[in-house]
Design a protein around this motif. Structure first.
Motif, PDB file in Angstrom:
ATOM      1  N   LEU A 174      -0.731   1.617  -1.694  1.00  0.00           N
ATOM      2  CA  LEU A 174      -0.787   0.336  -2.386  1.00  0.00           C
ATOM      3  C   LEU A 174      -1.873  -0.539  -1.791  1.00  0.00           C
ATOM      4  CD1 LEU A 174       3.057  -0.425  -2.498  1.00  0.00           C
ATOM      5  CD2 LEU A 174       1.677   0.885  -4.136  1.00  0.00           C
ATOM      6  N   ARG A 175      -2.648  -1.170  -2.661  1.00  0.00           N
ATOM      7  CA  ARG A 175      -3.654  -2.137  -2.220  1.00  0.00           C
ATOM      8  C   ARG A 175      -3.099  -3.539  -2.370  1.00  0.00           C
ATOM      9  NH1 ARG A 175      -8.018  -0.804  -6.508  1.00  0.00           N
ATOM     10  NH2 ARG A 175      -6.058  -0.701  -7.686  1.00  0.00           N
ATOM     11  N   GLU A 176      -3.202  -4.326  -1.323  1.00  0.00           N
ATOM     12  CA  GLU A 176      -2.740  -5.703  -1.423  1.00  0.00           C
ATOM     13  C   GLU A 176      -3.521  -6.422  -2.521  1.00  0.00           C
ATOM     14  OE1 GLU A 176      -2.260  -7.981   2.134  1.00  0.00           O
ATOM     15  OE2 GLU A 176      -1.825  -6.197   3.320  1.00  0.00           O
ATOM     16  N   GLY A 177      -2.816  -7.196  -3.303  1.00  0.00           N
ATOM     17  CA  GLY A 177      -3.424  -7.894  -4.428  1.00  0.00           C
ATOM     18  C   GLY A 177      -3.229  -7.160  -5.736  1.00  0.00           C
ATOM     19  N   THR A 178      -3.076  -5.825  -5.659  1.00  0.00           N
ATOM     20  CA  THR A 178      -2.822  -5.028  -6.864  1.00  0.00           C
ATOM     21  C   THR A 178      -1.689  -4.044  -6.603  1.00  0.00           C
ATOM     22  OG1 THR A 178      -4.507  -3.403  -6.225  1.00  0.00           O
ATOM     23  CG2 THR A 178      -5.214  -5.194  -7.671  1.00  0.00           C
ATOM     24  N   ALA A 179      -0.761  -4.400  -5.698  1.00  0.00           N
ATOM     25  CA  ALA A 179       0.276  -3.464  -5.261  1.00  0.00           C
ATOM     26  C   ALA A 179       1.199  -3.053  -6.406  1.00  0.00           C
ATOM     27  CB  ALA A 179       1.082  -4.071  -4.118  1.00  0.00           C
ATOM     28  N   VAL A 180       1.604  -4.004  -7.243  1.00  0.00           N
ATOM     29  CA  VAL A 180       2.501  -3.678  -8.349  1.00  0.00           C
ATOM     30  C   VAL A 180       1.814  -2.723  -9.321  1.00  0.00           C
ATOM     31  CG1 VAL A 180       3.703  -4.613 -10.371  1.00  0.00           C
ATOM     32  CG2 VAL A 180       3.875  -5.778  -8.161  1.00  0.00           C
ATOM     33  N   HIS A 181       0.584  -3.040  -9.675  1.00  0.00           N
ATOM     34  CA  HIS A 181      -0.178  -2.165 -10.577  1.00  0.00           C
ATOM     35  C   HIS A 181      -0.328  -0.779  -9.963  1.00  0.00           C
ATOM     36  CE1 HIS A 181      -3.872  -0.283 -12.144  1.00  0.00           C
ATOM     37  NE2 HIS A 181      -3.498  -0.803 -13.300  1.00  0.00           N
ATOM     38  N   ASP A 182      -0.642  -0.715  -8.675  1.00  0.00           N
ATOM     39  CA  ASP A 182      -0.843   0.571  -8.016  1.00  0.00           C
ATOM     40  C   ASP A 182       0.437   1.395  -7.992  1.00  0.00           C
ATOM     41  OD1 ASP A 182      -3.429  -0.213  -7.586  1.00  0.00           O
ATOM     42  OD2 ASP A 182      -3.144  -0.731  -5.476  1.00  0.00           O
ATOM     43  N   PHE A 183       1.574   0.725  -7.779  1.00  0.00           N
ATOM     44  CA  PHE A 183       2.845   1.449  -7.733  1.00  0.00           C
ATOM     45  C   PHE A 183       3.175   2.033  -9.101  1.00  0.00           C
ATOM     46  CE2 PHE A 183       6.836   2.125  -5.396  1.00  0.00           C
ATOM     47  CZ  PHE A 183       7.657   2.540  -6.435  1.00  0.00           C
ATOM     48  N   LEU A 184       2.977   1.250 -10.148  1.00  0.00           N
ATOM     49  CA  LEU A 184       3.368   1.674 -11.489  1.00  0.00           C
ATOM     50  C   LEU A 184       2.299   2.528 -12.177  1.00  0.00           C
ATOM     51  CD1 LEU A 184       5.032  -1.640 -12.714  1.00  0.00           C
ATOM     52  CD2 LEU A 184       6.149   0.405 -11.788  1.00  0.00           C
ATOM     53  N   ASN A 185       1.101   2.579 -11.588  1.00  0.00           N
ATOM     54  CA  ASN A 185       0.016   3.385 -12.154  1.00  0.00           C
ATOM     55  C   ASN A 185      -0.652   4.189 -11.037  1.00  0.00           C
ATOM     56  OD1 ASN A 185      -0.332   2.104 -15.099  1.00  0.00           O
ATOM     57  ND2 ASN A 185      -0.007   0.432 -13.630  1.00  0.00           N
ATOM     58  N   PRO A 186       0.089   5.045 -10.366  1.00  0.00           N
ATOM     59  CA  PRO A 186      -0.447   5.719  -9.179  1.00  0.00           C
ATOM     60  C   PRO A 186      -1.434   6.826  -9.517  1.00  0.00           C
ATOM     61  CG  PRO A 186       1.746   6.540  -9.663  1.00  0.00           C
ATOM     62  CD  PRO A 186       1.490   5.422 -10.641  1.00  0.00           C
ATOM     63  N   ASP A 187      -2.403   7.021  -8.618  1.00  0.00           N
ATOM     64  CA  ASP A 187      -3.298   8.177  -8.743  1.00  0.00           C
ATOM     65  C   ASP A 187      -2.532   9.465  -8.480  1.00  0.00           C
ATOM     66  OD1 ASP A 187      -5.534   6.585  -9.239  1.00  0.00           O
ATOM     67  OD2 ASP A 187      -5.931   6.329  -7.100  1.00  0.00           O
ATOM     68  N   ARG A 188      -1.581   9.381  -7.551  1.00  0.00           N
ATOM     69  CA  ARG A 188      -0.774  10.548  -7.200  1.00  0.00           C
ATOM     70  C   ARG A 188       0.469  10.091  -6.447  1.00  0.00           C
ATOM     71  NH1 ARG A 188      -4.019   7.839  -3.603  1.00  0.00           N
ATOM     72  NH2 ARG A 188      -4.518   8.995  -1.705  1.00  0.00           N
ATOM     73  N   ILE A 189       1.483  10.948  -6.459  1.00  0.00           N
ATOM     74  CA  ILE A 189       2.677  10.776  -5.648  1.00  0.00           C
ATOM     75  C   ILE A 189       2.676  11.919  -4.637  1.00  0.00           C
ATOM     76  CG2 ILE A 189       5.190  10.671  -5.610  1.00  0.00           C
ATOM     77  CD1 ILE A 189       4.003   8.385  -7.194  1.00  0.00           C
ATOM     78  N   VAL A 190       2.779  11.579  -3.359  1.00  0.00           N
ATOM     79  CA  VAL A 190       2.807  12.596  -2.311  1.00  0.00           C
ATOM     80  C   VAL A 190       4.186  12.572  -1.653  1.00  0.00           C
ATOM     81  CG1 VAL A 190       1.813  13.382  -0.130  1.00  0.00           C
ATOM     82  CG2 VAL A 190       0.331  12.396  -1.901  1.00  0.00           C
ATOM     83  N   VAL A 191       4.848  13.723  -1.643  1.00  0.00           N
ATOM     84  CA  VAL A 191       6.176  13.833  -1.031  1.00  0.00           C
ATOM     85  C   VAL A 191       6.174  15.037  -0.116  1.00  0.00           C
ATOM     86  CG1 VAL A 191       8.655  13.953  -1.414  1.00  0.00           C
ATOM     87  CG2 VAL A 191       7.189  12.894  -3.148  1.00  0.00           C
TER      88      VAL A 191
END
Length: 446
Positions: A151-168
């Protein structure tokens, strides 16, 4: 999609965003934090963090009954199917990540975690932490999974809901798949791997971004010496799909809550592993020198020698947070520059749209609530954070307030021609200087 019961420990940038966004995806989330005052405000829907879209999501989650805040970590986790650890891992002694908060929370909750629960480490932690936490828990019925945040500060919500990838990452596939299922509605590419690899992904990604930033700052300085334009250079680079256009903007250095500590942590991890990571050493040292380079440029722009005493020089600072769109001052490169200017005797006045006056005082800087105040009688203005609203300032008005009509734009953010027309000299980084437009004399030719 199955609705999970989730607990989030930590209500900072990562924790609160994670809690609110998971609730928006339909999960039932209880969030806790050691700061009881913060929890009381969050229960009323009051969000201290400047983060676009976050207050709305918190309010919606509370109203829908999917998001709640509790004071006890034990109460938060007792019925949870997944428990997210979103606690600070600041730079510790020698640069290694300080895991005391992670260990403390794991110790407190290990006896109340429900059987079959998955403990999810969202915090940025060194390779091997998942195994260490699993050993601490000592429970075969609770899996520990690494799920790093990007997550990037300032765009954290957008980044969470529109991720480039999920790593588990997990050493057994079942728990990793259950955590990945929490994000199923997002439809993002998902990387399922072992815990150590997932932990390494976060450090490898952040250190690569830091490398790009240090590299472009070096190229910007070289452009100045050779008469090239860094804007054109990075545009030409950015069209190359192997490189891409992001993180190719020069500036006063990289900072914030992630890159400085993550680069140092990976450096320490490499040393422990017996690996000489010379490239990363240069990335870190190059960034450490950037603030000094900026101060030298400011002195020269004010007509002084690069190493001159700046006593009595009045300088206005546009931007103090580490990036636009946040109120976060942690490891801000703007403050690194301000500190060096103050040490050399400069009188500093600063303005930042993200600051409300409730923040702790900034040593050496008088913070005001109007950008035009910092221009009055200043020998120069220095733009350090690229807030969009700085472009729309009344530059002719500022020109009339300045003692010295020069702006040092450390992020090449402003329109040089607009400043020139206003009678202000523009000095960017890696680009040719732009001087004020001179009005032709109307006196008759003799």
């Amino acid at each position: 999609m199955h609705s999970y019961q989730v607990a989030v420990v930590g209500a900072g940038y990562v924790g609160l965003t994670t809690a609110a966004c998971l609730a928006s995806l339909g999960h039932r989330v209880r969030c806790t934090d050691s700061d009881r005052g913060k929890l009381a405000r969050l229960k009323r829907g009051e969000v201290d963090i400047l983060e676009k879209g976050l207050p709305g999501l918190v309010a919606e989650g509370i109203a829908a009954g999917r998001l709640g805040f509790v004071e006890s970590a034990a109460e938060a986790v007792e019925t949870a199917e997944a428990v997210f650890l979103c606690v600070p891992t600041p730079m510790g002694e020698g640069g290694m990540a300080d895991l005391s908060a992670v260990i403390d929370v794991a110790t407190k909750v290990r006896d109340v975690l429900s059987p079959g629960c998955v403990l999810v480490n969202k915090s940025t932690v060194p390779v091997g932490t998942a195994a260490r936490v699993a050993a601490l828990l000592g429970r075969d019925d609770v899996a520990v999974v690494s799920n790093p945040e990007f997550l990037r500060e300032g765009t954290a919500v957008h980044d969470f809901l529109n991720p480039d990838r999920i790593v588990v990452g997990s050493d057994t596939r079942g728990p990793a798949e259950r955590v990945a299922a929490l994000y199923a509605r997002l439809g993002a590419p998902t990387v399922l791997t072992d815990a150590a690899s997932a932990e390494m992904v976060k450090y490898a990604a952040n250190c690569f971004l830091a490398t790009k930033l240090s590299y472009v700052n070096a190229i910007a300085e070289l452009c100045e010496r050779l008469g090239a334009d860094i804007g054109d250079v990075t545009e030409g680079m950015g069209y190359d799909r192997r490189i891409g256009p992001t993180f190719l903007s020069p500036g006063p250095g990289w900072g914030g809550s992630c890159l400085p500590k993550d680069t140092m942590a990976l450096k320490q991890v490499a040393e422990v592993a017996g690996f000489e990571f010379g490239l990363l050493d240069e990335v870190i040292s190059g960034n450490a020198k950037q603030a000094s380079r900026v101060v030298e440029r400011i002195a020269v722009a004010c007509g002084l020698d690069a190493d001159a005493d700046l006593t009595g020089l009045r300088i206005g600072l546009l931007g103090l947070t580490f990036k636009a769109g946040t109120n976060d001052l942690r490891d801000s490169p703007a403050l690194s520059v301000a500190r060096l200017l103050a040490e050399r005797g400069a009188e500093l006045t600063g303005y930042d749209p993200g600051l409300t006056g409730a923040e702790p005082p900034i040593p050496g800087v008088r913070v005001v609530d109007d950008p035009y105040y910092i221009a009055k009688d200043a020998h120069a203005l220095v733009l350090l954070t690229d807030w969009p609203q700085f472009r729309a300032l009344d530059w002719p008005r500022i020109a009339g307030l300045l003692e010295g009509p020069v702006v040092i734009d450390t992020r090449n953010h402003l329109d040089p021609d607009a400043l020139s027309r206003a009678g202000i000299a523009w000095r960017g980084f890696g680009r040719p200087p732009v001087d004020p437009v001179r009005t032709p004399s109307l006196d008759p030719v003799p």
